[in-house]
Design a protein around this motif. Structure first.
Motif, short mmCIF file in Angstrom:
data_model
loop_
_atom_site.label_atom_id
_atom_site.label_comp_id
_atom_site.label_asym_id
_atom_site.label_seq_id
_atom_site.Cartn_x
_atom_site.Cartn_y
_atom_site.Cartn_z
N LEU A 19 0.89 -1.16 0.02
CA LEU A 19 0.06 -0.01 0.06
C LEU A 19 0.80 1.33 -0.09
N LEU A 20 1.81 1.24 0.86
CA LEU A 20 2.76 2.39 0.96
C LEU A 20 3.43 2.61 -0.41
N ALA A 21 3.79 1.62 -1.25
CA ALA A 21 4.29 1.64 -2.44
C ALA A 21 3.33 2.16 -3.51
N ARG A 47 -6.93 0.68 11.66
CA ARG A 47 -6.97 1.14 12.95
C ARG A 47 -5.51 1.71 13.45
N GLN A 48 -4.46 1.40 12.77
CA GLN A 48 -3.08 1.83 12.96
C GLN A 48 -2.98 3.27 12.45
N GLY A 49 -4.22 3.63 11.78
CA GLY A 49 -4.12 5.14 11.17
C GLY A 49 -3.79 5.18 9.54
N LEU A 50 -3.77 3.87 8.86
CA LEU A 50 -3.53 4.06 7.75
C LEU A 50 -4.75 4.60 6.90
N LEU A 51 -4.72 5.66 5.87
CA LEU A 51 -6.04 5.85 5.08
C LEU A 51 -6.16 5.20 3.96
N ILE A 52 -7.08 3.95 4.22
CA ILE A 52 -7.12 3.14 3.20
C ILE A 52 -8.47 3.34 2.52
N ILE A 53 -8.61 3.14 1.22
CA ILE A 53 -9.89 3.59 0.46
C ILE A 53 -10.03 2.12 -0.38
N LEU A 67 -3.94 3.06 -0.59
CA LEU A 67 -4.00 4.12 0.19
C LEU A 67 -4.65 5.58 -0.34
N LYS A 68 -5.14 6.24 0.49
CA LYS A 68 -5.58 7.50 0.02
C LYS A 68 -4.56 8.36 -0.45
#
Length: 86
Positions: A19-21, A47-53, A67-68
């Motif tokens: 996702l970060l990539a 829940r860890q705070g990643l903004l996932i769409i 990822l957003k």
């Protein structure tokens, strides 16, 4: 014992790295990596705070996650996500 097994943690890290990539992740691409419960991993990463769409594929209805894209909105403030870590 540990709240999360090493194997589960490893799978979570794999998805997080994808996702970060900037990679889109879905159950089809996750399956060869040995990941069968992608939705629960996504839930934990959120829940860890990643903004996932979540995007739904119009053809087969598979949920695809990304990822957003925060490039329009400046840096994501990590501090706002520290509220809910249990």
């Amino acid at each position: 014992g540990h709240p999360m097994s090493a194997a589960r943690q490893k799978k979570q890290d794999i998805i997080k790295a994808d996702l970060l990539a900037g990679t889109r992740v879905d159950s089809v691409t996750a399956f060869p990596k040995g990941i069968t419960r992608l939705s629960s991993i996504i839930h934990r990463l959120k829940r860890q705070g990643l903004l996932i769409i979540t995007e739904r594929d119009k053809g087969n209805g598979i949920a695809r996650y990304r990822l957003k894209d925060d490039r329009q909105g400046g840096d994501i403030e990590q501090s706002t996500f520290e509220c809910c870590d249990k």
